[in-house]
Design an enzyme around this catalytic site. Sequence first.
Site, mmCIF file in Angstrom:
data_model
loop_
_atom_site.group_PDB
_atom_site.id
_atom_site.type_symbol
_atom_site.label_atom_id
_atom_site.label_comp_id
_atom_site.label_asym_id
_atom_site.label_seq_id
_atom_site.Cartn_x
_atom_site.Cartn_y
_atom_site.Cartn_z
ATOM 1 N N ASP A 178 0.850 -1.186 0.000
ATOM 2 C CA ASP A 178 0.000 0.000 0.000
ATOM 3 C C ASP A 178 0.890 1.241 0.000
ATOM 4 O O ASP A 178 2.015 1.221 0.517
ATOM 5 C CB ASP A 178 -0.854 -0.023 1.279
ATOM 6 C CG ASP A 178 -1.946 1.009 1.273
ATOM 7 O OD1 ASP A 178 -3.091 0.639 1.019
ATOM 8 O OD2 ASP A 178 -1.652 2.207 1.539
ATOM 9 N N HIS A 241 -12.748 -1.798 3.830
ATOM 10 C CA HIS A 241 -13.334 -0.593 4.422
ATOM 11 C C HIS A 241 -14.751 -0.363 3.896
ATOM 12 O O HIS A 241 -15.004 -0.533 2.710
ATOM 13 C CB HIS A 241 -12.522 0.658 4.034
ATOM 14 C CG HIS A 241 -11.312 0.871 4.887
ATOM 15 N ND1 HIS A 241 -10.229 1.604 4.463
ATOM 16 C CD2 HIS A 241 -11.018 0.467 6.143
ATOM 17 C CE1 HIS A 241 -9.327 1.636 5.420
ATOM 18 N NE2 HIS A 241 -9.767 0.945 6.448
ATOM 19 N N PRO A 244 -15.377 2.858 1.577
ATOM 20 C CA PRO A 244 -13.986 3.048 1.136
ATOM 21 C C PRO A 244 -13.819 4.454 0.555
ATOM 22 O O PRO A 244 -14.813 5.155 0.348
ATOM 23 C CB PRO A 244 -13.843 1.994 0.034
ATOM 24 C CG PRO A 244 -15.216 1.878 -0.539
ATOM 25 C CD PRO A 244 -16.196 2.156 0.582
ATOM 26 N N HIS A 250 -11.157 -3.641 -2.989
ATOM 27 C CA HIS A 250 -9.781 -3.970 -2.601
ATOM 28 C C HIS A 250 -9.782 -4.395 -1.135
ATOM 29 O O HIS A 250 -10.679 -4.031 -0.374
ATOM 30 C CB HIS A 250 -8.858 -2.763 -2.820
ATOM 31 C CG HIS A 250 -9.335 -1.531 -2.145
ATOM 32 N ND1 HIS A 250 -10.247 -0.662 -2.705
ATOM 33 C CD2 HIS A 250 -9.052 -1.016 -0.920
ATOM 34 C CE1 HIS A 250 -10.499 0.321 -1.875
ATOM 35 N NE2 HIS A 250 -9.795 0.134 -0.780
ATOM 36 N N HIS A 252 -7.471 -4.802 2.488
ATOM 37 C CA HIS A 252 -6.294 -4.319 3.223
ATOM 38 C C HIS A 252 -5.691 -5.479 4.028
ATOM 39 O O HIS A 252 -6.424 -6.211 4.706
ATOM 40 C CB HIS A 252 -6.690 -3.216 4.212
ATOM 41 C CG HIS A 252 -7.356 -2.034 3.566
ATOM 42 N ND1 HIS A 252 -6.754 -0.804 3.474
ATOM 43 C CD2 HIS A 252 -8.564 -1.892 2.971
ATOM 44 C CE1 HIS A 252 -7.560 0.043 2.863
ATOM 45 N NE2 HIS A 252 -8.678 -0.592 2.550
HETATM 46 P P1 M7G Z 1 -9.705 2.877 0.936
HETATM 47 O O1 M7G Z 1 -10.346 2.038 1.975
HETATM 48 O O2 M7G Z 1 -10.457 3.033 -0.358
HETATM 49 O O3 M7G Z 1 -9.406 4.333 1.421
HETATM 50 O O4 M7G Z 1 -8.280 2.241 0.663
HETATM 51 P P2 M7G Z 1 -8.507 4.983 2.535
HETATM 52 O O5 M7G Z 1 -7.366 5.651 1.762
HETATM 53 O O6 M7G Z 1 -9.403 6.022 3.132
HETATM 54 O O7 M7G Z 1 -8.070 3.926 3.475
HETATM 55 C C1 M7G Z 1 -7.486 2.560 -0.426
HETATM 56 C C2 M7G Z 1 -6.076 2.135 -0.127
HETATM 57 O O8 M7G Z 1 -5.294 2.298 -1.297
HETATM 58 C C3 M7G Z 1 -5.439 3.017 0.948
HETATM 59 O O9 M7G Z 1 -4.892 2.202 1.966
HETATM 60 C C4 M7G Z 1 -4.404 3.836 0.195
HETATM 61 O O10 M7G Z 1 -3.248 4.139 0.973
HETATM 62 C C5 M7G Z 1 -4.065 2.926 -0.970
HETATM 63 N N1 M7G Z 1 -3.602 3.680 -2.156
HETATM 64 C C6 M7G Z 1 -4.154 4.810 -2.637
HETATM 65 N N2 M7G Z 1 -3.488 5.198 -3.764
HETATM 66 C C7 M7G Z 1 -3.809 6.377 -4.548
HETATM 67 C C8 M7G Z 1 -2.495 4.284 -3.993
HETATM 68 C C9 M7G Z 1 -1.495 4.162 -5.009
HETATM 69 O O11 M7G Z 1 -1.367 4.957 -5.943
HETATM 70 N N3 M7G Z 1 -0.682 3.076 -4.896
HETATM 71 C C10 M7G Z 1 -0.795 2.167 -3.865
HETATM 72 N N4 M7G Z 1 0.078 1.163 -3.828
HETATM 73 N N5 M7G Z 1 -1.719 2.283 -2.899
HETATM 74 C C11 M7G Z 1 -2.580 3.326 -2.963
#
Ligand code: M7G
Length: 308
Positions: A178, A241, A244, A250, A252
């Site tokens: 992540d 989540h 999300p 996706h 975690h």
């Molecule tokens: P979420 O539950 O949709 O949202 O998780 P949150 O950010 O509020 O937890 C999305 C997950 O994708 C998060 O843990 C982000 O850190 C991760 N993430 C987001 N982006 C834009 C990227 C990325 O560009 N690359 C990677 N590897 N992870 C990402």
Amino acid sequence: MESSTEPSCKVAKIDIHPFHGFKEARVLNELKDKKSVFLHAVVEPGNKDAVVILEKKPFDTSEEGLASLLSSETELQQVISNDIYSTYSATPKPRHGMLKTTMIYPATQKHIDKYRKQEVVVVEETYDDYKNITLPYLEEENKFSVQWVFNILDKQTESERIVFEDDDLETGFILLPDMKWDVSDLNSLYLIALIHKRGIKSLRDLTAEHLPLLRGILSKGQKAIFDKYNIPKEKLRIYVHYQPSYYHLHVHFTHNDFDAPGTTVTRAHLLSDIIQNIEIAANYYQTKTLTFVGRKEDKLTIALQKSN
Ligand code: M7G
């Protein structure tokens, strides 16, 4: 506790300094206990918005790291000296002061709101609320783009970081670190599994049809993490989540010793529970009222509060 065995991430060559053109910045939020700050900066030309997250990294406690830290290379200014007690302001070699830096540029107003300190409230969403309020909101409001997810699935970006892939278009996924994890400290391990199948937005879309996908993510993800990092499944928290930020399903994977953001009962749903709930009732997530925290000023939160 597992020790740090991974080398730091590769250093990519940067042509233009990402902070070039920054003209003003303000603090969106500061988490003093996590030693991190969330900034909104305005960037020239064009006065575009950027969000920058700066986090102090944990100490390098390897033999070499400690030898360098506790050496005369560290400049010390004494603050007190009393009997056997003394305190100092220490300035170690630059490598000990590294910051994990995340930049979102150009950032949308939604990004700025995501990282701004805001009051949150607990809201309930029945399945009717989901269909009548949440879904139209997600379709109308400019939700976060999932282009970054497609870039990973299409191997346009981050392909060298992939830890495991099952390339089946129905049940497959890509597992990779992540963005929140700098891959240097195994105790704060954080990976995500992005599914290949498009169109499954969130928990709400999951039915018995998706059990092979979900079971595969759970067992293959656990095995891949054990094979690569030697972390057994009983050390992992594996969850989804709701809501999300990004509506492409996706999962975690975080180290259970790590206080990862978003692991509270008002946001995280364990993958093993999701699988069992659907085994008990195929339409569980099309019947269940789901409770989550939303930002108080968010349009979705306000609409759901009115209907509660
Ligand atoms: P979420 O539950 O949709 O949202 O998780 P949150 O950010 O509020 O937890 C999305 C997950 O994708 C998060 O843990 C982000 O850190 C991760 N993430 C987001 N982006 C834009 C990227 C990325 O560009 N690359 C990677 N590897 N992870 C990402």
